[in-house]
Scaffold this motif. Structure first.
Motif, PDB file in Angstrom:
ATOM      1  N   PRO A   1      -8.239   9.364  -8.121  1.00 32.97           N
ATOM      2  CA  PRO A   1      -7.184   8.887  -8.403  1.00 32.97           C
ATOM      3  C   PRO A   1      -6.119  10.214  -8.959  1.00 32.97           C
ATOM      4  O   PRO A   1      -6.700  10.723 -10.219  1.00 32.97           O
ATOM      5  CB  PRO A   1      -7.179   7.525  -8.688  1.00 32.97           C
ATOM      6  CG  PRO A   1      -8.095   7.261  -8.271  1.00 32.97           C
ATOM      7  CD  PRO A   1      -9.681   8.395  -7.777  1.00 32.97           C
TER       8      PRO A   1
ATOM      9  N   ALA B   1       4.613  -1.128  -1.972  1.00 38.75           N
ATOM     10  CA  ALA B   1       4.370  -0.034  -2.962  1.00 38.75           C
ATOM     11  C   ALA B   1       4.921  -0.242  -4.138  1.00 38.75           C
ATOM     12  O   ALA B   1       4.630   0.203  -5.650  1.00 38.75           O
ATOM     13  CB  ALA B   1       5.094   0.732  -2.411  1.00 38.75           C
TER      14      ALA B   1
ATOM     15  N   LEU C   1       2.334  -2.115  -6.176  1.00 37.44           N
ATOM     16  CA  LEU C   1       1.502  -1.129  -6.955  1.00 37.44           C
ATOM     17  C   LEU C   1       1.541  -0.328  -7.753  1.00 37.44           C
ATOM     18  O   LEU C   1       1.206  -0.333  -8.864  1.00 37.44           O
ATOM     19  CB  LEU C   1       0.507  -0.465  -6.238  1.00 37.44           C
ATOM     20  CG  LEU C   1      -0.319  -1.174  -4.787  1.00 37.44           C
ATOM     21  CD1 LEU C   1      -0.413  -0.082  -4.023  1.00 37.44           C
ATOM     22  CD2 LEU C   1      -1.076  -1.945  -4.811  1.00 37.44           C
ATOM     23  N   ASP C   2       2.942  -0.303  -8.449  1.00 39.23           N
ATOM     24  CA  ASP C   2       3.627   0.894  -8.863  1.00 39.23           C
ATOM     25  C   ASP C   2       5.311   0.425  -9.343  1.00 39.23           C
ATOM     26  O   ASP C   2       5.887   1.205  -8.944  1.00 39.23           O
ATOM     27  CB  ASP C   2       3.650   2.288  -8.333  1.00 39.23           C
ATOM     28  CG  ASP C   2       4.211   3.140  -9.737  1.00 39.23           C
ATOM     29  OD1 ASP C   2       4.513   2.482 -10.559  1.00 39.23           O
ATOM     30  OD2 ASP C   2       4.006   4.134  -9.161  1.00 39.23           O
TER      31      ASP C   2
ATOM     32  N   ARG D   1       1.343   8.312   0.386  1.00 37.47           N
ATOM     33  CA  ARG D   1       2.291   8.716  -1.253  1.00 37.47           C
ATOM     34  C   ARG D   1       1.194   8.601  -1.845  1.00 37.47           C
ATOM     35  O   ARG D   1       0.999   8.483  -4.194  1.00 37.47           O
ATOM     36  CB  ARG D   1       2.655   6.916  -1.111  1.00 37.47           C
ATOM     37  CG  ARG D   1       4.095   7.218  -0.515  1.00 37.47           C
ATOM     38  CD  ARG D   1       4.645   5.549  -0.143  1.00 37.47           C
ATOM     39  NE  ARG D   1       6.047   5.429   0.291  1.00 37.47           N
ATOM     40  CZ  ARG D   1       5.850   6.121   2.118  1.00 37.47           C
ATOM     41  NH1 ARG D   1       4.878   6.687   2.412  1.00 37.47           N
ATOM     42  NH2 ARG D   1       7.168   5.764   2.931  1.00 37.47           N
TER      43      ARG D   1
ATOM     44  N   TYR E   1      -1.754   7.569  -2.565  1.00 39.09           N
ATOM     45  CA  TYR E   1      -2.616   7.173  -2.807  1.00 39.09           C
ATOM     46  C   TYR E   1      -4.368   6.597  -2.486  1.00 39.09           C
ATOM     47  O   TYR E   1      -4.498   7.190  -1.746  1.00 39.09           O
ATOM     48  CB  TYR E   1      -2.307   5.391  -2.467  1.00 39.09           C
ATOM     49  CG  TYR E   1      -1.981   4.668  -3.584  1.00 39.09           C
ATOM     50  CD1 TYR E   1      -2.079   3.871  -4.709  1.00 39.09           C
ATOM     51  CD2 TYR E   1      -0.102   4.653  -3.269  1.00 39.09           C
ATOM     52  CE1 TYR E   1      -0.933   3.540  -5.370  1.00 39.09           C
ATOM     53  CE2 TYR E   1       1.208   4.371  -4.009  1.00 39.09           C
ATOM     54  CZ  TYR E   1       0.756   3.508  -5.302  1.00 39.09           C
ATOM     55  OH  TYR E   1       1.957   2.970  -5.944  1.00 39.09           O
TER      56      TYR E   1
ATOM     57  N   HIS F   1      -1.124   7.536  -9.740  1.00 41.93           N
ATOM     58  CA  HIS F   1      -1.663   6.252  -9.107  1.00 41.93           C
ATOM     59  C   HIS F   1      -3.030   6.302  -9.363  1.00 41.93           C
ATOM     60  O   HIS F   1      -4.022   6.891  -9.337  1.00 41.93           O
ATOM     61  CB  HIS F   1      -1.347   6.181  -7.706  1.00 41.93           C
ATOM     62  CG  HIS F   1       0.089   6.110  -6.973  1.00 41.93           C
ATOM     63  ND1 HIS F   1       0.999   5.752  -7.809  1.00 41.93           N
ATOM     64  CD2 HIS F   1       0.857   7.093  -6.508  1.00 41.93           C
ATOM     65  CE1 HIS F   1       2.696   5.750  -7.353  1.00 41.93           C
ATOM     66  NE2 HIS F   1       2.027   7.347  -6.026  1.00 41.93           N
TER      67      HIS F   1
END
Length: 299
Positions: free
Chosen positions: A58, A281, A284-285, A90, A92, A62
């Motif tokens: 990672p 997305a 996740l962020d 992206r 990940y 991310h």
């Protein structure tokens, strides 16, 4: 969508459940070899696309691996041909598991008892965390894949190892399959057939013992962020608002509030809908979230 089209997916699910009970013995005998070969082929294909790559580390941007959890009658490849590459592109580290396998039933999974499937998820998350050196993972699930992890979080210690759960069309409070399950009492033995042949379907029916225990005392557990992404055109998890969760760290999203033109139903929202993917997305962020609009379909 025409009314009869709303019935196709639920009817297909019930027919497949019945078909599981009449798989010939010869098929059951030959299945392990065929299934193992198919699984190896799928694993190779996945690694070639950049997911399920256990050498992935990672990034600072991310820092958590993403584990994708497929739905009922799906598998770790077919369910994620759209979203997995979207996330890999992206930056990940993305992983997907197969769970809920039944003997003699190759390729389609998510059919076994959901509490047992959650144990498989626990083992898989531990494997991913060990490979990546991460303390926590993020989970993204479609349909049953958004529901089953909640058992892991609540009863199997998953809350200590998971930062966020993103459910795409999850049946968090069960489903009546547009009312079809309400017909089961009129067909003696039909309920028992579902329980013995495909326990996961019985577990997902509104009012099941599994759901009653899971949702007792609240929908969420402390320390985990929850996002639910739903479509009002869902013909499998009905009513669609039963997907939404209640809790202090919950964000419920209806796609049509973001793009009224989005006509995705239960399958499309998880397989091909890039508007839904953009919301994944964002979940996740969240620190770098951007507005989701109809233009997200081409972003």
């Amino acid at each position: 969508m025409l009314p009869w089209k709303h019935l196709l997916r639920p009817l297909s699910a019930l027919l497949l459940a019945a078909a599981v009970t009449i798989v010939p013995a010869a098929t059951a005998t030959a299945a392990p070899t065929a299934t193992a070969t198919a699984a190896a082929d799928r694993a190779g294909a996945v690694a070639g696309r950049g997911w399920n790559d256990y050498s992935c580390k990672p990034s600072a941007a991310h820092p958590r691996p993403v584990v994708l959890v497929h739905g009922t009658f799906a598998n770790s490849v077919d369910n994620w041909l759209g979203l997995a590459p979207y996330l890999v592109n992206r930056d990940y580290c993305v992983y997907a598991l197969d769970y809920g396998q039944l003997p003699g039933v190759p390729l389609v999974h998510g059919l076994g008892p959901i509490d047992k499937s959650a144990e498989q998820l626990k083992a898989f998350v531990d494997k991913v965390l060990a490979a990546t050196g991460s303390a926590e993972a993020d989970l993204v699930g479609h349909s049953q894949g958004g529901l089953m992890p909640r058992h892991y979080l609540k009863f199997l210690g998953g809350a200590a190892k998971v930062n966020a759960l993103v459910g795409i069309a999850p049946d968090n409070h069960g489903t009546t399959l547009n009312g079809l399950t309400n017909l089961l009492p009129y067909f003696p033995g039909a309920g028992d057939l579902l329980s013995t042949a495909t326990p996961a379907l019985a577990d997902q029916m509104a009012g099941s013992a599994f759901l009653t225990r899971l949702n007792a005392g609240g929908d969420t557990v402390p320390g985990v962020r929850y996002t639910v992404i739903a479509t009002k055109y869902d013909e499998v998890v009905t009513p669609y608002r039963s997907q939404f969760l209640e809790g202090p760290a919950v964000r419920n999203v209806l796609l049509q509030d973001l793009c009224a033109l989005d006509l995705s139903e239960h399958v499309a929202i998880g397989l091909i809908d890039r508007i839904a993917f953009h919301e994944v997305a964002n979940a996740l962020d969240p620190a770098h979230a951007t507005p989701t609009t109809c233009l997200s379909a081409i972003g």
